[in-house]
Structure formats: structure tokens, C-alpha cells
Design an enzyme around this catalytic site. Structure first.
Site, PDB file in Angstrom:
ATOM      1  N   GLU A   1      -3.279   3.461   7.116  1.00  0.00           N
ATOM      2  CA  GLU A   1      -3.258   3.271   5.658  1.00  0.00           C
ATOM      3  C   GLU A   1      -3.961   4.464   5.004  1.00  0.00           C
ATOM      4  OE1 GLU A   1      -4.287  -0.601   4.101  1.00  0.00           O
ATOM      5  OE2 GLU A   1      -5.291   0.304   2.366  1.00  0.00           O
TER       6      GLU A   1
ATOM      7  N   SER B   1      -9.865   0.462   4.256  1.00  0.00           N
ATOM      8  CA  SER B   1      -9.044  -0.062   5.353  1.00  0.00           C
ATOM      9  C   SER B   1      -8.317   1.090   6.044  1.00  0.00           C
ATOM     10  CB  SER B   1      -8.022  -1.057   4.821  1.00  0.00           C
ATOM     11  OG  SER B   1      -8.693  -2.193   4.355  1.00  0.00           O
TER      12      SER B   1
ATOM     13  N   ARG C   1       0.818  -1.234   0.000  1.00  0.00           N
ATOM     14  CA  ARG C   1       0.000   0.000   0.000  1.00  0.00           C
ATOM     15  C   ARG C   1       0.845   1.274   0.000  1.00  0.00           C
ATOM     16  NH1 ARG C   1      -2.349  -3.434  -1.394  1.00  0.00           N
ATOM     17  NH2 ARG C   1      -4.069  -4.532  -0.446  1.00  0.00           N
TER      18      ARG C   1
HETATM   19  C1  LIG Z   1     -15.393   0.502   0.647  1.00  0.00           C
HETATM   20  C2  LIG Z   1     -13.914   0.614   0.345  1.00  0.00           C
HETATM   21  C3  LIG Z   1     -13.184  -0.519   0.065  1.00  0.00           C
HETATM   22  C4  LIG Z   1     -11.799  -0.426  -0.210  1.00  0.00           C
HETATM   23  N1  LIG Z   1     -11.104  -1.561  -0.499  1.00  0.00           N
HETATM   24  C5  LIG Z   1      -9.794  -1.480  -0.818  1.00  0.00           C
HETATM   25  C6  LIG Z   1      -9.035  -2.650  -1.166  1.00  0.00           C
HETATM   26  O1  LIG Z   1      -9.538  -3.747  -1.196  1.00  0.00           O
HETATM   27  N2  LIG Z   1      -7.728  -2.502  -1.469  1.00  0.00           N
HETATM   28  C7  LIG Z   1      -7.121  -1.294  -1.475  1.00  0.00           C
HETATM   29  O2  LIG Z   1      -5.923  -1.217  -1.789  1.00  0.00           O
HETATM   30  N3  LIG Z   1      -7.791  -0.171  -1.135  1.00  0.00           N
HETATM   31  C8  LIG Z   1      -9.108  -0.231  -0.806  1.00  0.00           C
HETATM   32  N4  LIG Z   1      -9.796   0.901  -0.487  1.00  0.00           N
HETATM   33  C9  LIG Z   1      -9.071   2.192  -0.422  1.00  0.00           C
HETATM   34  C10 LIG Z   1      -9.046   2.969  -1.736  1.00  0.00           C
HETATM   35  O3  LIG Z   1     -10.105   2.582  -2.566  1.00  0.00           O
HETATM   36  C11 LIG Z   1      -7.714   2.794  -2.456  1.00  0.00           C
HETATM   37  O4  LIG Z   1      -6.629   3.247  -1.660  1.00  0.00           O
HETATM   38  C12 LIG Z   1      -7.650   3.565  -3.793  1.00  0.00           C
HETATM   39  O5  LIG Z   1      -6.422   3.284  -4.410  1.00  0.00           O
HETATM   40  C13 LIG Z   1      -7.795   5.070  -3.599  1.00  0.00           C
HETATM   41  O6  LIG Z   1      -8.039   5.619  -4.860  1.00  0.00           O
HETATM   42  P1  LIG Z   1      -8.608   7.094  -5.054  1.00  0.00           P
HETATM   43  O7  LIG Z   1      -8.449   7.368  -6.501  1.00  0.00           O
HETATM   44  O8  LIG Z   1      -9.986   7.238  -4.476  1.00  0.00           O
HETATM   45  O9  LIG Z   1      -7.576   7.951  -4.221  1.00  0.00           O
HETATM   46  P2  LIG Z   1      -7.861   9.025  -3.073  1.00  0.00           P
HETATM   47  O10 LIG Z   1      -8.504   8.349  -1.914  1.00  0.00           O
HETATM   48  O11 LIG Z   1      -8.530  10.208  -3.662  1.00  0.00           O
HETATM   49  O12 LIG Z   1      -6.359   9.405  -2.686  1.00  0.00           O
HETATM   50  C14 LIG Z   1      -5.521   8.464  -2.053  1.00  0.00           C
HETATM   51  C15 LIG Z   1      -4.072   8.880  -2.302  1.00  0.00           C
HETATM   52  O13 LIG Z   1      -3.795   8.768  -3.688  1.00  0.00           O
HETATM   53  C16 LIG Z   1      -3.361  10.020  -4.205  1.00  0.00           C
HETATM   54  N5  LIG Z   1      -3.864  10.157  -5.572  1.00  0.00           N
HETATM   55  C17 LIG Z   1      -5.145  10.071  -6.015  1.00  0.00           C
HETATM   56  N6  LIG Z   1      -5.207  10.265  -7.338  1.00  0.00           N
HETATM   57  C18 LIG Z   1      -3.932  10.485  -7.749  1.00  0.00           C
HETATM   58  C19 LIG Z   1      -3.329  10.785  -9.016  1.00  0.00           C
HETATM   59  N7  LIG Z   1      -4.035  10.895 -10.152  1.00  0.00           N
HETATM   60  N8  LIG Z   1      -1.998  10.955  -9.050  1.00  0.00           N
HETATM   61  C20 LIG Z   1      -1.242  10.880  -7.928  1.00  0.00           C
HETATM   62  N9  LIG Z   1      -1.747  10.605  -6.704  1.00  0.00           N
HETATM   63  C21 LIG Z   1      -3.080  10.409  -6.622  1.00  0.00           C
HETATM   64  C22 LIG Z   1      -3.920  11.070  -3.267  1.00  0.00           C
HETATM   65  O14 LIG Z   1      -3.158  12.275  -3.309  1.00  0.00           O
HETATM   66  C23 LIG Z   1      -3.793  10.348  -1.938  1.00  0.00           C
HETATM   67  O15 LIG Z   1      -2.473  10.417  -1.454  1.00  0.00           O
HETATM   68  C24 LIG Z   1     -11.171   0.826  -0.205  1.00  0.00           C
HETATM   69  C25 LIG Z   1     -11.925   1.987   0.075  1.00  0.00           C
HETATM   70  C26 LIG Z   1     -13.281   1.887   0.353  1.00  0.00           C
HETATM   71  C27 LIG Z   1     -14.059   3.141   0.641  1.00  0.00           C
END
Ligand SMILES: Cc1cc2nc3c(=O)[nH]c(=O)nc-3n(C[C@H](O)[C@H](O)[C@H](O)COP(=O)(O)OP(=O)(O)OC[C@H]3O[C@@H](n4cnc5c(N)ncnc54)[C@H](O)[C@@H]3O)c2cc1C
Length: 310
Positions: free
Chosen positions: A298, A228, A179
Site C-alpha cells: 500500500e 499501513s 486505496r
Molecule cells: C500513523 C499513520 C496512520 C495511517 N492511517 C491511515 C488510515 O487509517 N487510512 C489510510 O488510508 N491511510 C493511512 N495512513 C497512510 C497515509 O496517511 C495516507 O495514505 C494519506 O492519504 C497520505 O497522504 P499524504 O498527503 O501524506 O501523501 P504522501 O504520503 O506524501 O503521498 C502518498 C501518495 O499521494 C501522492 N500525493 C500526495 N499529495 C498529492 C497531491 N497534492 N496531488 C497528487 N498526488 C499527491 C504522492 O505522490 C504519493 O503517490 C496512515 C499513515 C500513518 C503514518
């Protein structure tokens, strides 16, 4: 729900853009927890050149942060100083480039990537069906589930650095661990190439269905949450440590530890981000007391506390 402007504001004249630049933009509606303050500036670039030109001209002292679906974020109640970059429709395209690889925009969702992979007969990307984020978030967080993670499928990604320079990075350059990536601070992933292997669409759909059903059973998917909360420490499951410490259902302000999955925190409706973060810290304290293990966040916590110094 608070939508106050960042209390540690950066004063600056911003360069011209072709996309949309919004001052004091509330972030709560844009993140899964539905809490927290505003971005000092929210920038939705028209395309990658617009983003690169803007960052090149922007005062290097102004902080820049990318935002995906906000599915792994606590935005603090005082808001986010500087510029938050959100990738819109222009960055949400996904296309197959050969029998096993897809080129994906940095703003494309996991559901779009996995369903395009299915239609193109590319197997091995099914796990993205279950992670509610964007390609940029997956690359940054090394998002993963069901035994696979982004580092396993990433060939390379195009990144606009904070300086405005555009670079192509492969998985080795991102130094992936659990992660975590070494994506530089302020960098924005604008596209990525993922590689799987040729597969049969019906079998890929069946695997996506299996994953979706498993998720539905184990996670509070329709809640205001951030996924998480803590990383799994070596040799442990975070949810089990939280449960053993008696934190299942523990509440603080408007926030609660999920009864369904103890590594998820919930906003029950009116929680502030301070409630959610304080609950997480209380869980960390109780787990340390009970098992001696120090849980590591995380969820990314960004921005400033409400009432921080001007
Ligand atoms: C119900 C639920 C279930 C989940 N299950 C999982 C799972 O099974 N496995 C898992 O790994 N995660 C899980 N997550 C967490 C999350 O979905 C992941 O971490 C995902 O990668 C976050 O993506 P996001 O685009 O929403 O990023 P955000 O939450 O918007 O941002 C997270 C980080 O990524 C950075 N970021 C976002 N977009 C970019 C970009 N274009 N360029 C550079 N940096 C960027 C942000 O600055 C921040 O540091 C879950 C979340 C929820 C709500």
C-alpha cells in the site's frame, strides 16, 4: 539517514517560478519514515497558476511527483529524479461553502479539514481526523478509515496535470477502488470539495474523540512509520497474515515490524529506506510461504536505489 542527491539525475534548465525551487533538497525530514535521499528539485509553488505555468514550460521528459506529509511513502536512498512538488500554506485553506460541503486546499491536513467541518456543523468527515495526510494524498490514495473513504465524500477536485493543463475531476473520473485512484501520473491535486451532511458540532467532536482514542490504542502514532504497509487482500486482514507468518517484531538493519500493529513498519532510528523496503519484501515472502497470499504494497515506494547508474 541518507540525503544523497538522486543518482539518476535528469539534466535540464528549469522554467522560472514565483514560488521556491530548491536543488538537491533532502526529503527525509519531510516524510514520516525520516529516511531516504534528496529530490533533484523540490518545488513549492506560490499558487496554482505558478504550478500550472511551471509544468507547461517544463521539458515533458522530466518526471514530476507530488508530496504531501509523506505519511505513506518510502523515498529510496538514491533520491527522486526530476521535480517533487510540495504544496505549502497557500494550499492549506479550508472553508465551508454550504451547509454540508467544504472546499479544501490540496495541502490541507486531515485534522484541519475535520475540525473545520466540526465548526461548520458538517458531519461525515470525522474519519479524516485519524489519517495523517493532506487532501491531495487522500484524493490520490482514496484514504479511508472506520468504514469511510475519500471516494465517499469527494464531489470534485482541481488537478494540474503534468502538461500544465488544469482540469476538474469528479469521483467517477478517478475510478476509485481500495486505496487506489486513477489520478494520472505526475498530476497534482490543488484543491478538492468534500461533502458530508449537516450535523451537530458536539456529536461530531465526540466522534472525532472516539476515533482519536481508538487510533492511539492500536497504532504506533509517534513512531517513524509509513502507515499501513500492505493492502488488505480480499477476505483477509494484512496484519493478521503478517502475525501468523511470525513477523511481529521482525527486524532487518534499523527497521522493524511494529509489535503494536503488525501492518506497520518502523524506522528504529538509523534505518535506510533500503532496510525498510527489504524488511517489507521479507515479510511478503514469509506470508506467501505461510498462507499462500501475496501481499500488495500500500505504501508508495518512489525514487531510485542508492548507487543506481548515473
Ligand atoms: C500513523 C499513520 C496512520 C495511517 N492511517 C491511515 C488510515 O487509517 N487510512 C489510510 O488510508 N491511510 C493511512 N495512513 C497512510 C497515509 O496517511 C495516507 O495514505 C494519506 O492519504 C497520505 O497522504 P499524504 O498527503 O501524506 O501523501 P504522501 O504520503 O506524501 O503521498 C502518498 C501518495 O499521494 C501522492 N500525493 C500526495 N499529495 C498529492 C497531491 N497534492 N496531488 C497528487 N498526488 C499527491 C504522492 O505522490 C504519493 O503517490 C496512515 C499513515 C500513518 C503514518
Amino acid at each position: 539517514m541518507s540525503a544523497s542527491a538522486p543518482s539518476v539525475a535528469v539534466s535540464t534548465d528549469l522554467p522560472p517560478v514565483r514560488g521556491k525551487l530548491t536543488p538537491r533538497a533532502p526529503l527525509a525530514p519531510l516524510v514520516w519514515f525520516k529516511s531516504g535521499g534528496a529530490a533533484q528539485w523540490l518545488f513549492e509553488p506560490k499558487d496554482a497558476d505558478d504550478l500550472a505555468d511551471f509544468l507547461r514550460a517544463l521539458d515533458s521528459a522530466v518526471p514530476v511527483m507530488a508530496l504531501g506529509l509523506g505519511s505513506n511513502l518510502i523515498v529510496r536512498d538514491g533520491g527522486v529524479p526530476g521535480v517533487v512538488v510540495r504544496l505549502g500554506k497557500a494550499f492549506a485553506k479550508v472553508e465551508a461553502i454550504d451547509a454540508a460541503a467544504l472546499r479544501c486546499g490540496g495541502g490541507a491536513s486531515g485534522i484541519l479539514v475535520s475540525s473545520t467541518a466540526r465548526d461548520a456543523g458538517v458531519a461525515g468527515l470525522e474519519f479524516l481526523r485519524s489519517i495523517p495526510g493532506t487532501v491531495g494524498g487522500f484524493v490520490r490514495m482514496n484514504g479511508g478509515a472506520y468504514g469511510r473513504e475519500t471516494g465517499d465524500i469527494l464531489v470534485e477536485c482541481d488537478v494540474v496535470l503534468r502538461s500544465g493543463e488544469v482540469v476538474t475531476l469528479d469521483a467517477a473520473a478517478l475510478g476509485y477502488s481500495y486505496r487506489h485512484s486513477r489520478l494520472p501520473e505526475g498530476a497534482v491535486v490543488v484543491s478538492a470539495t468534500f461533502r458530508g451532511q449537516p450535523g451537530e458540532s458536539t456529536a461530531i467532536q465526540a466522534e472525532m474523540d472516539r476515533i482519536a482514542a481508538a487510533r492511539e490504542e492500536s497504532q504506533p502514532l509517534r513512531s517513524k512509520t509509513g502507515g499501513s504497509t500492505f493492502k488488505n487482500p480480499n477476505g483477509h486482514k494484512a496484519w493478521a497474515l503478517v502475525d501468523e507468518a511470525g513477523c511481529r517484531g521482525l527486524a532487518l538493519g534499523g527497521a522493524q515490524v511494529s509489535e503494536k500493529h503488525t501492518n506497520f513498519l518502523l524506522n528504529l532510528g538509523e534505518a535506510t529506506s533500503a532496510d525498510i523496503e527489504a524488511l517489507g519484501e521479507e515479510v511478503r515472502r514469509r506470508v506467501k510461504d505461510k498462507s499462500g497470499v501475496e501481499l500488495e504494497w500500500e505504501i508508495q515506494r518512489v525514487g531510485v536505489q542508492s548507487g543506481a547508474m548515473q
